[in-house]
Design a protein around this motif. Sequence first.
Motif, short mmCIF file in Angstrom:
data_model
loop_
_atom_site.label_atom_id
_atom_site.label_comp_id
_atom_site.label_asym_id
_atom_site.label_seq_id
_atom_site.Cartn_x
_atom_site.Cartn_y
_atom_site.Cartn_z
N SER A 85 -6.31 0.63 7.74
CA SER A 85 -5.92 -0.69 7.20
C SER A 85 -7.80 -0.98 7.08
O SER A 85 -8.14 -1.17 8.21
N GLY A 126 -9.20 -4.41 4.93
CA GLY A 126 -8.88 -5.13 4.03
C GLY A 126 -7.60 -5.18 3.31
O GLY A 126 -6.94 -5.52 4.19
N ASP A 127 -8.11 -5.38 1.49
CA ASP A 127 -6.09 -5.20 1.21
C ASP A 127 -5.98 -3.73 1.23
O ASP A 127 -5.07 -2.73 0.45
N GLU A 128 -6.62 -2.50 1.63
CA GLU A 128 -6.05 -1.49 0.98
C GLU A 128 -5.32 -0.49 2.87
O GLU A 128 -6.27 -0.39 3.41
#
Length: 107
Positions: A50, A52-54
Amino acid sequence: MRYLMTTKPSDTAPDEKLYAEMGRFIEELTAAGVLLATGGLEPGGVRVTSAGDEITVTDGPFAEAKEAVAGFALIEVRSKEEAIELARRFRRIVGDGESVVQEVFGP
């Protein structure tokens, strides 16, 4: 105290003597209530990272196969020293290689 011992793969192929010695070692630890779980792991695995948001999912096997974990044992012992002694006994049975002993926190 619970400890997780992980083992990296080695170049040595197991033989009947190794299987017999490991069987006796596992029976002894199971009878003593020390060994909670043990097993081998498939070599490929899936890496989930992971940033951030990814979230990225990558299928193995990975380039650094020698760094992979090949097997594990979850044990319940009175001290870190006792866990290390069991890891020493394991290494004497399986031969050259590397194991890592880590305390497991939580309920």
